[in-house]
Design a protein around this motif. Structure first.
Motif, PDB file in Angstrom:
ATOM      1  N   ALA A 183       0.837  -1.200   0.000  1.00  0.00           N
ATOM      2  CA  ALA A 183       0.000   0.000   0.000  1.00  0.00           C
ATOM      3  C   ALA A 183       0.878   1.259   0.000  1.00  0.00           C
ATOM      4  N   ASN A 184       0.258   2.410  -0.059  1.00  0.00           N
ATOM      5  CA  ASN A 184       0.965   3.687   0.046  1.00  0.00           C
ATOM      6  C   ASN A 184       1.818   3.727   1.294  1.00  0.00           C
ATOM      7  N   GLY A 185       3.078   4.167   1.117  1.00  0.00           N
ATOM      8  CA  GLY A 185       3.929   4.327   2.289  1.00  0.00           C
ATOM      9  C   GLY A 185       4.510   3.032   2.819  1.00  0.00           C
ATOM     10  N   ALA A 186       4.346   1.931   2.074  1.00  0.00           N
ATOM     11  CA  ALA A 186       4.847   0.636   2.552  1.00  0.00           C
ATOM     12  C   ALA A 186       6.367   0.544   2.480  1.00  0.00           C
ATOM     13  N   GLY A 187       6.978   1.432   1.652  1.00  0.00           N
ATOM     14  CA  GLY A 187       8.435   1.416   1.530  1.00  0.00           C
ATOM     15  C   GLY A 187       8.929   0.948   0.175  1.00  0.00           C
ATOM     16  N   LYS A 188       8.024   0.875  -0.788  1.00  0.00           N
ATOM     17  CA  LYS A 188       8.392   0.346  -2.107  1.00  0.00           C
ATOM     18  C   LYS A 188       9.410   1.248  -2.813  1.00  0.00           C
ATOM     19  N   SER A 189       9.108   2.552  -2.846  1.00  0.00           N
ATOM     20  CA  SER A 189      10.048   3.475  -3.507  1.00  0.00           C
ATOM     21  C   SER A 189      11.363   3.536  -2.734  1.00  0.00           C
ATOM     22  N   THR A 190      11.271   3.461  -1.434  1.00  0.00           N
ATOM     23  CA  THR A 190      12.478   3.480  -0.605  1.00  0.00           C
ATOM     24  C   THR A 190      13.394   2.310  -0.976  1.00  0.00           C
ATOM     25  N   LEU A 191      12.797   1.143  -1.205  1.00  0.00           N
ATOM     26  CA  LEU A 191      13.583  -0.030  -1.590  1.00  0.00           C
ATOM     27  C   LEU A 191      14.323   0.235  -2.911  1.00  0.00           C
TER      28      LEU A 191
HETATM   29  P1  ATP Z   1       4.001   5.303  -2.415  1.00  0.00           P
HETATM   30  O1  ATP Z   1       3.277   4.269  -3.156  1.00  0.00           O
HETATM   31  O2  ATP Z   1       3.136   6.309  -1.749  1.00  0.00           O
HETATM   32  O3  ATP Z   1       5.150   5.908  -3.164  1.00  0.00           O
HETATM   33  P2  ATP Z   1       5.889   3.609  -1.050  1.00  0.00           P
HETATM   34  O4  ATP Z   1       5.472   2.219  -0.720  1.00  0.00           O
HETATM   35  O5  ATP Z   1       6.756   3.794  -2.237  1.00  0.00           O
HETATM   36  O6  ATP Z   1       4.613   4.525  -1.151  1.00  0.00           O
HETATM   37  P3  ATP Z   1       7.891   5.085   0.384  1.00  0.00           P
HETATM   38  O7  ATP Z   1       7.737   6.284  -0.487  1.00  0.00           O
HETATM   39  O8  ATP Z   1       9.079   4.250   0.215  1.00  0.00           O
HETATM   40  O9  ATP Z   1       6.603   4.168   0.254  1.00  0.00           O
HETATM   41  O10 ATP Z   1       7.788   5.586   1.902  1.00  0.00           O
HETATM   42  C1  ATP Z   1       7.983   4.730   3.037  1.00  0.00           C
HETATM   43  C2  ATP Z   1       7.967   5.544   4.312  1.00  0.00           C
HETATM   44  O11 ATP Z   1       9.069   6.449   4.362  1.00  0.00           O
HETATM   45  C3  ATP Z   1       6.730   6.411   4.470  1.00  0.00           C
HETATM   46  O12 ATP Z   1       6.390   6.417   5.829  1.00  0.00           O
HETATM   47  C4  ATP Z   1       7.182   7.778   4.015  1.00  0.00           C
HETATM   48  O13 ATP Z   1       6.433   8.795   4.642  1.00  0.00           O
HETATM   49  C5  ATP Z   1       8.629   7.801   4.458  1.00  0.00           C
HETATM   50  N1  ATP Z   1       9.432   8.669   3.562  1.00  0.00           N
HETATM   51  C6  ATP Z   1       9.619   8.497   2.239  1.00  0.00           C
HETATM   52  N2  ATP Z   1      10.439   9.444   1.720  1.00  0.00           N
HETATM   53  C7  ATP Z   1      10.783  10.244   2.751  1.00  0.00           C
HETATM   54  C8  ATP Z   1      11.627  11.421   2.895  1.00  0.00           C
HETATM   55  N3  ATP Z   1      12.260  11.937   1.851  1.00  0.00           N
HETATM   56  N4  ATP Z   1      11.710  11.979   4.123  1.00  0.00           N
HETATM   57  C9  ATP Z   1      11.069  11.453   5.190  1.00  0.00           C
HETATM   58  N5  ATP Z   1      10.288  10.363   5.132  1.00  0.00           N
HETATM   59  C10 ATP Z   1      10.136   9.762   3.951  1.00  0.00           C
END
Ligand code: ATP
Length: 241
Positions: free
Chosen positions: A37-45
């Protein structure tokens, strides 16, 4: 194994945990999907793999990313591209005032000059629409065409692994189907793909392996066939929508 992510922990600032102890393997020649879901950490990975976590704030606190056994965790983004891992970011980041062809050329800066023409020809073969629009300004393309251009630009350096961040985002269903088919074609031509998607139906169609993230942690891993029918997926991901 082509890519091995082990025990990866990413923090934003001191407290916000982007990922906690995540392990992901991408086998040679595979499409591996990352759902959540949103915010799960996918983009972070993806950003931890490509070395493009936001400067100062995002940080690999622990763990390792290796490509064909080589530790790439703390290399510069450019060195990671040279090693064969290229990311297509979520917002595509095409150069709107440049033509389609100029955008493709920008993806080939690390490619020896004599290999650029053949690389471009391969991209045009994969994306005939880009060939039709090669002299157009990229900013005038539709969303789906811009996604194709971002993928085409990434393919110019013939990566071993393509990192795709939500390629279906904002696209019409027909275009999503087409992008899914193109991902399968790219894969059939020998490039492994790590595909981040919110669109589970599309991802499960093109991927062999799936990982599901939930609030920065691995919630589920398995083959696409296993995960598709698992009650856990429904509960963890589809159920939330
Ligand atoms: P989305 O589908 O919304 O892109 P995601 O699964 O890719 O979601 P991420 O963007 O990796 O999720 O975010 C994971 C967590 O890290 C979230 O809690 C987000 O708020 C936090 N986060 C992401 N980028 C940053 C940043 N630059 N600074 C602080 N917190 C961040």
């Amino acid at each position: 194994m082509l890519l091995q992510v082990s025990d990866l922990t990413v923090r934003y600032g001191r407290t916000i945990q982007g990922l906690a102890d995540v392990d992901v393997d991408v086998p040679e020649g595979s499409v591996t999907a990352v759902l959540g879901a949103n915010g799960a950490g996918k983009s972070t990975l993806l950003r931890a793999i490509s070395g493009t976590l936001p400067l100062h704030r995002g940080k690999v606190a622990q763990g390792k990313v290796s490509l064909e056994g080589r530790d790439i965790t703390r290399l510069d983004p450019a060195e990671i591209v040279a090693a064969g891992v290229v990311q297509v970011p979520e917002n595509r980041q095409i150069f709107g005032t440049m033509t389609v062809e100029e955008n493709l050329r920008a993806g080939a800066l690390i490619v020896p000059k004599d290999k650029r023409g053949p690389a471009r020809d391969r991209v045009y073969e994969l994306f005939p629409r880009l060939l039709e629009r090669r002299t157009q300004r990229a900013g005038l393309l539709s969303g789906g065409e811009q996604q194709m251009l971002a993928m085409g630009r990434a393919l110019m350096s013939s990566p071993k692994l393509l990192l795709l961040d939500e390629p279906s985002l904002g696209l019409a269903p027909k275009m999503i189907t087409l992008i899914g088919e193109i991902i399968s074609e790219i894969n059939a031509a020998g490039t492994a793909v790590l595909l981040v998607e919110q669109n589970a139906a599309m991802a499960l169609k093109v991927a062999q392996n799936v990982v599901v993230l939930e609030v920065g942690r691995l919630a589920l891993t398995g083959t696409a066939a296993d995960v598709k029918d698992s009650p856990e997926l429904a509960a963890l991901y589809l159920g939330g929508h």
